[in-house]
Design a protein around this motif. Structure first.
Motif, short mmCIF file in Angstrom:
data_model
loop_
_atom_site.label_atom_id
_atom_site.label_comp_id
_atom_site.label_asym_id
_atom_site.label_seq_id
_atom_site.Cartn_x
_atom_site.Cartn_y
_atom_site.Cartn_z
N ARG A 11 0.78 -1.27 -0.20
CA ARG A 11 0.00 0.00 0.04
C ARG A 11 0.78 1.15 -0.05
NH1 ARG A 11 -0.93 2.06 5.60
NH2 ARG A 11 0.26 0.57 7.04
N PRO A 12 0.30 2.26 -0.52
CA PRO A 12 1.16 3.58 -0.43
C PRO A 12 1.25 4.25 0.67
CG PRO A 12 -0.99 3.78 -1.59
CD PRO A 12 -1.04 2.57 -1.22
N SER A 13 2.50 4.97 0.85
CA SER A 13 2.67 5.80 2.23
C SER A 13 2.45 6.93 2.30
CB SER A 13 4.37 5.66 2.40
OG SER A 13 4.98 6.42 1.65
N LEU A 14 2.12 7.49 3.58
CA LEU A 14 1.87 8.93 3.83
C LEU A 14 2.74 9.99 2.95
CD1 LEU A 14 -0.03 11.09 5.17
CD2 LEU A 14 1.59 11.02 7.06
N ILE A 15 3.99 9.55 3.17
CA ILE A 15 4.92 10.44 2.20
C ILE A 15 4.70 10.56 0.76
CG2 ILE A 15 7.29 10.73 1.61
CD1 ILE A 15 8.14 10.07 4.29
N GLY A 16 4.24 9.34 0.33
CA GLY A 16 4.01 9.33 -1.32
C GLY A 16 2.61 9.88 -1.46
N TYR A 17 1.70 10.00 -0.62
CA TYR A 17 0.84 10.97 -0.83
C TYR A 17 1.02 12.48 -0.78
CZ TYR A 17 -2.61 6.84 -0.53
OH TYR A 17 -3.31 5.64 -0.70
N LEU A 18 1.77 12.64 0.32
CA LEU A 18 2.14 14.14 0.15
C LEU A 18 3.09 14.55 -0.84
CD1 LEU A 18 3.03 13.97 4.01
CD2 LEU A 18 1.00 15.33 3.03
N ARG A 19 3.89 13.82 -1.28
CA ARG A 19 4.59 14.12 -2.70
C ARG A 19 3.79 14.20 -3.53
NH1 ARG A 19 9.48 10.15 -2.65
NH2 ARG A 19 10.40 11.40 -4.05
N GLU A 20 2.74 13.37 -3.90
CA GLU A 20 1.64 13.48 -4.95
C GLU A 20 0.82 14.87 -4.83
OE1 GLU A 20 -1.21 10.42 -5.04
OE2 GLU A 20 0.43 8.88 -6.15
N LEU A 21 0.73 15.36 -3.36
CA LEU A 21 -0.06 16.64 -3.26
C LEU A 21 1.10 17.80 -3.75
CD1 LEU A 21 -1.93 15.90 -0.28
CD2 LEU A 21 -2.86 16.08 -2.40
N GLY A 22 2.40 17.54 -3.95
CA GLY A 22 3.14 18.84 -4.49
C GLY A 22 4.23 19.15 -3.47
N LEU A 23 4.14 18.34 -2.46
CA LEU A 23 5.01 18.68 -1.16
C LEU A 23 6.50 17.94 -1.71
CD1 LEU A 23 2.58 19.38 0.35
CD2 LEU A 23 3.71 18.54 2.39
N ASN A 24 7.50 19.02 -1.43
CA ASN A 24 8.93 18.58 -1.77
C ASN A 24 9.19 17.21 -0.54
OD1 ASN A 24 10.01 19.75 0.58
ND2 ASN A 24 10.57 21.49 -0.77
N ASP A 25 10.42 16.69 -0.74
CA ASP A 25 10.69 15.43 0.22
C ASP A 25 10.76 16.17 1.53
OD1 ASP A 25 10.80 13.82 -1.81
OD2 ASP A 25 13.08 13.78 -1.95
N GLY A 26 11.54 17.42 2.03
CA GLY A 26 11.52 17.80 3.08
C GLY A 26 10.32 18.14 4.05
N TRP A 27 9.31 18.82 3.32
CA TRP A 27 7.95 18.98 3.70
C TRP A 27 7.10 17.88 3.87
CZ3 TRP A 27 6.72 23.18 6.33
CH2 TRP A 27 7.54 24.34 6.18
N SER A 28 7.52 16.89 3.10
CA SER A 28 6.55 15.62 3.39
C SER A 28 7.24 14.83 4.45
CB SER A 28 6.84 14.71 1.98
OG SER A 28 6.26 15.30 0.88
N VAL A 29 8.35 14.73 4.82
CA VAL A 29 8.88 14.33 5.91
C VAL A 29 8.82 14.91 7.09
CG1 VAL A 29 11.37 13.73 7.31
CG2 VAL A 29 11.10 13.30 4.91
N LEU A 30 8.61 16.23 7.23
CA LEU A 30 8.28 17.26 8.43
C LEU A 30 6.96 16.86 8.55
CD1 LEU A 30 9.15 19.39 10.48
CD2 LEU A 30 8.50 21.00 8.71
N VAL A 31 5.82 16.98 7.69
CA VAL A 31 4.42 16.85 7.85
C VAL A 31 4.26 15.18 8.58
CG1 VAL A 31 2.27 16.57 7.06
CG2 VAL A 31 3.51 18.56 6.25
#
Length: 97
Positions: A11-31
């Motif tokens: 299944r997909p990860s939260l970070i994968g979803y956040l990246r799909e929403l347009g967040l870069n890696d740093g913001w995805s990790v922070l969120v």
């Protein structure tokens, strides 16, 4: 969603979803780290604010690890090791903290 955005275990990860929403890696990790740490807010009520900060730092490390390796398998194993270590040093069930 590319291969690096999947857990590679089903299944997909939260970070994968956040990246799909347009967040870069740093913001995805922070969120994801903030959300993960928020699940441990019970430490504040028990006077263990330091543990909450440790959880947040580990969540940042695990998020980076997830981005770097493209899977959370290592993160799951690392989380289990950290939980076992906390259990051994603090004693008792981790849920009783």
């Amino acid at each position: 969603m590319g291969k690096r955005d999947n857990l590679q275990i089903g299944r997909p990860s939260l970070i994968g979803y956040l990246r799909e929403l347009g967040l870069n890696d740093g913001w995805s990790v922070l969120v994801q780290a903030v959300l993960f740490a928020s699940g441990h807010l019970r430490y504040v009520g028990s006077g263990r604010q330091g543990l909450l900060m440790m959880v947040f730092v580990w969540a940042l490390i695990w998020g980076w690890q997830r981005i770097r390796h493209g899977t959370i398998v290592g993160t799951i194993l690392n989380h289990a090791l950290v939980n076992a270590t906390v259990f051994l040093f603090i004693g008792g069930a981790v849920t009783s903290l």
